[in-house]
Design a protein around this motif. Structure first.
Motif, mmCIF file in Angstrom:
data_model
loop_
_atom_site.group_PDB
_atom_site.id
_atom_site.type_symbol
_atom_site.label_atom_id
_atom_site.label_comp_id
_atom_site.label_asym_id
_atom_site.label_seq_id
_atom_site.Cartn_x
_atom_site.Cartn_y
_atom_site.Cartn_z
ATOM 1 N N CYS A 303 66.401 30.066 33.130
ATOM 2 C CA CYS A 303 66.615 28.600 33.038
ATOM 3 C C CYS A 303 67.350 28.433 31.735
ATOM 4 O O CYS A 303 68.320 27.430 31.689
ATOM 5 N N ILE A 306 71.290 28.803 32.812
ATOM 6 C CA ILE A 306 71.787 27.699 33.661
ATOM 7 C C ILE A 306 71.741 26.348 32.849
ATOM 8 O O ILE A 306 72.822 25.766 33.022
ATOM 9 N N SER A 307 70.578 26.063 32.369
ATOM 10 C CA SER A 307 70.809 24.650 31.547
ATOM 11 C C SER A 307 71.800 24.755 30.236
ATOM 12 O O SER A 307 72.303 23.496 30.306
ATOM 13 N N LEU A 310 75.002 24.199 32.142
ATOM 14 C CA LEU A 310 75.100 22.595 32.818
ATOM 15 C C LEU A 310 74.988 21.378 31.974
ATOM 16 O O LEU A 310 75.803 20.403 32.020
ATOM 17 N N LEU A 329 72.056 14.503 41.005
ATOM 18 C CA LEU A 329 72.063 16.050 40.676
ATOM 19 C C LEU A 329 70.749 16.588 40.116
ATOM 20 O O LEU A 329 70.331 17.599 40.412
ATOM 21 N N ALA A 330 70.382 15.853 39.006
ATOM 22 C CA ALA A 330 69.051 16.057 38.658
ATOM 23 C C ALA A 330 67.936 15.842 39.440
ATOM 24 O O ALA A 330 67.064 16.999 39.555
ATOM 25 N N GLY A 333 67.841 18.948 41.704
ATOM 26 C CA GLY A 333 67.227 19.842 40.742
ATOM 27 C C GLY A 333 65.752 19.978 40.832
ATOM 28 O O GLY A 333 64.921 21.040 40.962
ATOM 29 N N ILE A 355 66.966 27.842 39.678
ATOM 30 C CA ILE A 355 68.208 27.038 39.898
ATOM 31 C C ILE A 355 67.787 25.520 39.743
ATOM 32 O O ILE A 355 68.619 25.101 38.968
ATOM 33 N N THR A 359 68.795 23.431 36.539
ATOM 34 C CA THR A 359 69.741 22.172 36.709
ATOM 35 C C THR A 359 69.250 20.895 36.102
ATOM 36 O O THR A 359 69.774 20.190 35.270
#
Length: 438
Positions: A303, A306-307, A310, A329-330, A333, A355, A359
């Motif tokens: 996390c 990815i975060s 992003l 998009l959120a 997620g 994922i 996100t």
């Protein structure tokens, strides 16, 4: 008598580079030290508190809920206080209170026994520990997740215009990584030095940071003859991006009547709900899924990765696309997070959860910092973001209990996970109808 507002370690107008970039650093530090009031920190102490105070999971969840619910009542007002008193006063006061709160948590058992003796045993030591926990959770949630997070992010918005996305991206990248790894780090200290000594260590760190914020937090560049973004002259402003310069300042009442406000507020609030319940019961969730902690902690690592990327990418492109697309998009997620959580015992679900978690976690800070000034201007930002933070705190208050009830009465966490996925789908569909109020 010296006013707190007039305490400065240096004059921002005399710095060799734009002070806003230093504000970005201080914002990041402010977000970092708000972690003791965030759920990912509480999760590291959950099992230790249950054992030390002889509490069931439901009892601790209820106590946490009550303390957090009370704090949500004050948070809307906290936004108004911010508009009135500014970043320096609010951040110094909140951080100092957080330091005392952590100190109180570390002496929870002695304080409970003392109160028991003082009350002539009318209320048991366990009863007093529950009362004290409610009060201390109230202070931690109000000041940590509430005021400190709101003040740090809102202050950063005021120091940047065209470069707001870049500044927030860099700050969020570090903050998100810290948030994601906080449970692992604090769990390590709890296992090495004990939960009470870990709380005392946090108290000392917060006290030092309160003094740091006192001399470095500044409300806005105009107070020192500076302009947002640095050396932008009035002439350049007039020739600049009209979308930035002609933003209308919405009042609080006007903002809450728009779909734009509720699309951002709902997705950020439900993210807080997801993460609070998930991290609060993380050890129990992993046991139910048959996942050992050694592998389960990879969730926070993935996390964080990815975060981090992003949040940086989302912040940069937020200056060039509609906020609506980031909300969608959120929400996507959130859907992935819920589905992955519901079927976590399967390997594919473990990947999907990471994922989705990464996100929505990466975009959370982007939406909090970028969306509201883009949509509603800066004049009433404290009151507007205060409403958002109060809802975030409210939903994060009830989520640990909802997760616990799902486990106790429905046999597993799967029903609450599927509910979260469904709510995210609803926010996605609602977000598609949003138009920019500007």
């Amino acid at each position: 008598m010296i006013s707190i507002k007039n305490i400065h370690f240096s004059n921002p107008s005399r710095w060799p580079f734009f002070y806003g970039w230093f504000i970005m650093v201080m914002t990041t530090i402010g977000l970092f030290v708000s972690i003791p009031g965030q759920t990912m920190a509480v999760a590291a102490f959950t099992d230790s508190l249950m054992e030390a105070l002889d509490l069931s999971r439901n009892e601790l969840s209820v106590v946490y809920m009550i303390g957090t619910l009370i704090s949500s009542i004050f948070l809307k007002k906290a936004g108004v206080w911010y508009d009135r008193h500014g970043a320096k006063v609010m951040m110094f006061g909140a951080t100092l209170l957080m330091s005392f709160t952590m100190l109180g948590m570390s002496y929870l058992i002695p304080l409970s026994n003392f109160a028991d003796d003082l009350s002539f045993h009318l209320i048991s030591a366990k009863g007093w520990s529950l009362i004290l926990l409610v009060f201390l959770f109230f202070l931690a949630r109000l000041n940590g997740q509430g005021i400190m997070s709101m003040v740090a992010r809102t202050m950063l918005m005021k120091w940047f215009l065209r470069k707001r996305g870049v500044a927030n991206g860099i700050s969020s990248m570090v903050a998100n990584a810290s948030f994601a790894l906080a449970t692992i780090g604090l769990a390590y200290f709890v296992s090495r030095i004990g939960w009470d000594h870990t709380y005392r260590l946090l108290s000392v760190i917060l006290l030092l940071c309160a003094l740091l914020f006192l001399g470095t937090y500044e409300e806005k560049p105009e107070d020192f003859g500076l302009s947002p973004d640095g050396d932008i002259s009035k002439e350049k402003e007039m020739k600049g991006d009209k979308k930035v310069l002609e933003i209308r300042d919405f009042t609080y009442d006007e903002a809450v009547k728009t779909r734009a406000f509720w699309s951002v507020t709902l997705i950020t609030s439900f993210f807080a709900c997801f993460v609070t319940g998930f991290t609060f019961h993380i050890f129990s969730i992993l046991r139910d899924a048959g996942i050992p902690w050694e592998r389960g902690q990879d969730i926070f690592i993935y996390c964080a990765i990815i975060s981090t990327f992003l949040s940086l990418g989302g912040s940069i492109i937020s200056d060039h696309i509609k906020i609506k697309y980031l909300v969608l998009l959120a929400a996507l997620g959130g859907i992935l997070f819920g589905i992955g959580f519901a079927f976590l015992k399967y390997h594919w679900a473990f990947i999907v959860l990471n994922i989705g978690y990464g996100t929505i976690g990466g975009l959370f800070g982007v939406l909090l910092v970028v969306a509201y000034p883009r949509y509603f201007g800066k004049r009433h930002l404290g009151a507007i973001t205060g409403r958002n933070m109060s809802l975030i705190i409210f939903l994060s208050a009830i989520s640990p209990l909802l997760f616990s009830l799902s486990k106790s009465y429905l046999g597993s966490y799967q029903p609450i996970a599927l509910l979260l996925a469904t709510l995210s789908l609803g926010i996605f569909l609602y977000g598609m109808t949003v138009k920019d109020p500007q």
